[in-house]
Structure formats: structure tokens, C-alpha cells
Design an enzyme around this catalytic site. Structure first.
Site, PDB file in Angstrom:
ATOM      1  N   SER A 188       0.817  -1.214   0.078  1.00 56.37           N
ATOM      2  CA  SER A 188      -0.108  -0.265   0.089  1.00 56.37           C
ATOM      3  C   SER A 188       0.905   1.316   0.230  1.00 56.37           C
ATOM      4  CB  SER A 188      -0.923   0.019   1.202  1.00 56.37           C
ATOM      5  OG  SER A 188      -1.786   0.746   1.191  1.00 56.37           O
ATOM      6  N   ASP A 329     -10.373  -3.826  -5.354  1.00 59.04           N
ATOM      7  CA  ASP A 329      -9.895  -3.131  -4.466  1.00 59.04           C
ATOM      8  C   ASP A 329     -10.668  -1.761  -4.281  1.00 59.04           C
ATOM      9  OD1 ASP A 329      -8.197  -1.477  -2.669  1.00 59.04           O
ATOM     10  OD2 ASP A 329      -6.287  -2.381  -3.347  1.00 59.04           O
ATOM     11  N   HIS A 355      -8.449  -4.881  -0.928  1.00 61.29           N
ATOM     12  CA  HIS A 355      -7.143  -4.227  -0.507  1.00 61.29           C
ATOM     13  C   HIS A 355      -6.215  -5.151   0.507  1.00 61.29           C
ATOM     14  CE1 HIS A 355      -4.524  -0.909  -0.529  1.00 61.29           C
ATOM     15  NE2 HIS A 355      -4.652  -0.734   0.811  1.00 61.29           N
TER      16      HIS A 355
END
Length: 438
Positions: A188, A329, A355
Site C-alpha cells: 500500500s 480493491d 485491498h
């Protein structure tokens, strides 16, 4: 359709690798196909986690305290600007492996740390012995300033665009393990930072290869899409904003002592916000204290997003690079599969996974495991052991009279040294007031 789509670079480079008893040269696309076969297999999510929202929420709310337990040994690094990083090492010690055993270097997500379940899902098997079907590698998680119990000792936190912290951490890791190939894994926000780092360094990158998961890429576009839906605005964006405010609350006393650049005022104003979105947090604080000056502070959050986005630097990547994102996501909606990128960059897109989720069924009824660990393990082994790389021409390192590790002819403002503290860290212990999994 559950097949992962692998987007090869338009003009793939040619690489050499060890193939049985000989050496072969193939395109990087063919290398990925041969060495990461799991990307060609179907990803079937657990039946009760059938969409991206459920996958993401389970990553945040699931109980992972009894899975993938990892014990770390923490080392604190003091940076030249007074900041502190927490480096959590795990895997076999120096008496149990060769000096050139690979080292996995990890950057976590937005407000996470080495305790995150998605980090442990990779490191638990990667650092297990070969006799237990592991890779036998060592690993280090670089915890951002103020995260995972790391003290804040400078007038800034971290951000998607500030790369000097991972750059300085790699000074230390490279000096401590001079013959170990360093392979990167980013999640991320950490994926965005690592992407920018390897693009900025080009052929001088201290990472031999990089695998990134759930990268947010175009920060403005993905922020706009995130806040355009009810769940995106009120659940995900405000959830991440609350995480950041709670993280800031831990350090507000420290930040209130810094008057430079308006950091104290920005911290005080941010603390008064009620359930801000991530963009509101960035507008109040990150644009001011998310990195060093220059280029911080930025006039607006949009200016910060334009600077920090990683999708526009893919053309500068000069090491084997694998990105994995999911179509469903809910946090990252824009994936740069059509953008200009170098011949080293492969982007794999799964149709499901949320995610940082990618949960598939395990043997028991409601038990799950992360599908992602298999392709990441394949990539790590392929690039750390099989790929034949040209010896990089890094800038040599030296230790100055004050004990700081620096690069010869490098940036005079960069340097790091080990300081007291650290100790044993139990990876599965959750953090208070901060939602995991993001």
C-alpha cells in the site's frame, strides 16, 4: 472470470537466469511466466469473502493473532535530521545462515508496522527453514517514524512521497549485510514509497528486485474515486483518516514543541478534526510535515499528491519489478496498466482480492489463507537466487566521526546510526487505537 491478467512491459528487457545446469537468457516477461506460475492459476476467494469490500474488511477486522506468528529483534536508527526509524529483523541469525543469504526489506502500509498480518503472511514462510518448506531468508521491516511503537523525535512523520527514510535504512542494512542480496516488498503506502525510491535510484538501487502489493499509484485519482461513493467516503477514507489522527495523537506532545514550518500549529489543528477523510488529514498535516524541506511544505494536498504519485515514475525503474493489484480493491481504483513504464515493470491484476486481502479458503470451513504469499514467495526466490544480475555500482558507504553511515559523494544531509533501545518485538501483538490491515 477469475484469471489474473499479467500486463507485461511493452518492451521487456532480456535477463539471464539459472536454468537447471545451464544459464538462459529470456525476456523478463518469460522469466515471470516461468518462475511465478501461480500468477497463471485461478484465484478463488473464500465463499464468504466474495467481494472486495468483504476481503478488505476481513483484513482489517479479522483475528490473525494466532496465525503467521513472527518474532522480531528491533534496532533503532537515528537519522541525520534527528528522526528515528525502527528496523525489525527476523529470520535465522548469522550463525544459522550464510553471509550472502538473501534479505527481504519490507515497507508496511499507511499506519501499520511489522505486526501487520499481511506482512507476517509473507515473512513467516519466507523466513522458515527449507526443511519446513520455507525459503530460509532473513528479513527486516522498516517501521516508519512514529509507527508500531517507534518514537517520534523529529518535526515530521512520513508520507507516500518521502523516500529518504528507506534510502537511509538501506545504508544501514547494506553495511550490516554487505554480501546479502536485498529484495524489496512494499504494501500500500509503503509500496508507493518503494516504487519512488527504486525509480529515483535507477541502476543505483540497493534493492535487487521489488514486489509491491496494493500500491495506490495516482494518489489524486484514487482519492477522488474513493470519496465518490458512500462506503469509500464514510468507511474507508474516514477510517484511514481516523487512523492517522490516532497515530498523530500519540505524538502530539512532541510535535507541539516544533514551531518550524508551522508543524505545531498543523498538529493542533488536525487534532481538532472529527472523523476527517484521508484527504482532509493530508490537507491539514501531511502536506506540511510529511517530509523534509524541500520540497515540503506543499501549498495544497493536491500539490502533495501530484508530487508523491508513483504511476508517473515507472519509466525510470531499472530493476526487476512486479506489482500486484486487485480490480475490486475499494481503496485503489486506478491501476496504471496502460501507462508508460520501463522494460523491467510487470503489473499483475487479480479480478478479486480487495485491498491487501486475497483470502482463499483453507482446509477448515471458515479458515482462510492469503493466496498472495505464493506468487510473492516465487518472485522472491526467483529474483534473489535464480536471476543473474550485473554487479551494481553503488556509491560506497563510510562511517563519519560522529558514527553516521553515509554515502561517498552522496547527499550531505543523509546519514544514519544505530542508537540504544529496541529488543524483542512479538509481531502478532495489535496496536491500540489504530485499525490494522490498511
Amino acid at each position: 472470470m477469475r484469471r489474473t491478467v499479467v500486463h507485461a512491459p511493452p518492451k521487456p528487457v532480456t535477463v539471464a537466469y539459472k536454468a537447471s545446469a545451464s544459464e538462459e537468457s529470456v525476456s523478463i516477461s518469460e522469466f515471470v511466466q516461468r518462475r511465478c506460475p501461480s500468477l497463471a492459476r485461478d484465484f478463488v476467494p473464500a465463499w464468504w469473502l466474495f467481494n472486495g469490500h468483504l476481503q478488505t474488511l476481513y483484513s482489517v477486522l479479522g483475528d490473525f493473532t494466532k496465525t503467521d506468528n513472527v518474532i522480531y529483534q528491533r534496532t533503532y536508527l537515528r537519522l541525520q535530521d534527528g528522526g528515528t526509524l525502527g528496523l525489525d529483523f527476523t529470520g535465522p541469525d548469522d550463525t544459522q545462515c550464510e553471509a550472502d543469504a538473501p534479505m527481504i526489506v519490507v515497507l508496511h502500509g499507511l499506519t501499520g508496522g511489522s505486526y501487520e498480518s499481511y506482512v507476517r503472511a509473507i515473512l513467516a514462510p519466507a523466513c522458515s527453514p527449507l526443511s519446513e518448506q520455507g525459503l530460509g531468508y532473513r528479513a527486516v521491516v522498516v517501521n516508519f517514524r512514529g509507527c508500531a511503537g517507534v518514537p517520534l523525535t523529529s518535526p515530521q512523520l512520513y508520507s507516500a512521497g518521502h523516500t529518504d527514510d528507506i534510502r537511509q535504512a538501506l545504508f544501514y542494512i547494506s553495511q550490516r549485510y554487505p554480501t546479502a542480496p536485498l529484495v524489496g516488498v512494499g504494501f500500500s503506502l509503503g509500496a508507493n514509497v518503494m516504487t519512488r525510491y527504486v525509480a529515483e535510484e535507477g541502476e543505483l538501487s540497493r534493492l535487487r528486485s521489488l514486489c509491491i502489493l496494493g500500491c495506490p499509484w495516482d494518489l489524486q485519482a484514487n482519492t477522488d474515486k474513493l470519496t465518490s461513493t458512500y462506503l469509500g467516503h464514510h468507511v474507508y477514507s474516514k477510517g484511514m483518516g481516523r487512523n492517522l489522527v490516532n497515530l498523530l495523537r500519540r505524538h502530539v506532545d512532541t510535535l507541539s514543541t516544533y514551531s518550524d514550518r508551522g508543524v505545531a500549529e498543523a498538529a493542533a489543528a488536525t487534532m481538532n478534526m472529527v472523523r476527517p477523510t484521508i484527504e482532509a488529514f493530508d490537507s491539514h498535516f501531511t502536506r506540511i510535515a510529511g517530509g523534509s524541506s524541500p520540497p515540503w511544505p506543499f501549498a495544497t494536498a493536491g500539490d502533495y499528491y501530484a508530487y508523491a504519485s508513483s504511476h508517473k515514475v515507472l519509466g525510470n525503474v531499472q530493476i526487476p519489478f512486479l506489482a500486484i493489484n486487485s480490480v475490486d480493491d475499494p481503496v485503489v481504483r486506478e491501476i496504471p496498466v496502460g501507462s508508460e513504464r520501463s522494460g523491467w515493470v510487470t503489473i499483475a491484476v487479480t479480478p478479486q482480492g480487495g485491498h491487501l486481502g486475497w483470502f482463499e479458503a483453507n482446509d477448515k470451513w471458515f479458515e482462510v489463507k492469503r493466496w498472495i504469499r505464493t506468487p510473492v514467495m516465487e518472485w522472491l526466490k526467483a529474483t534473489a537466487e535464480d536471476l543473474i544480475c550485473v554487479t551494481p555500482s553503488w556509491r560506497p558507504l563510510y562511517t563519519d566521526k560522529d558514527g553516521y553511515i553515509r554515502e561517498v559523494n552522496g547527499n550531505a544531509g543523509l546519514g544514519c546510526k544505530e542508537v540504544e533501545g529496541g529488543g524483542i518485538i512479538v509481531g502478532a501483538e495489535p496496536q491500540r487505537d489504530v485499525l490494522a490491515g490498511l
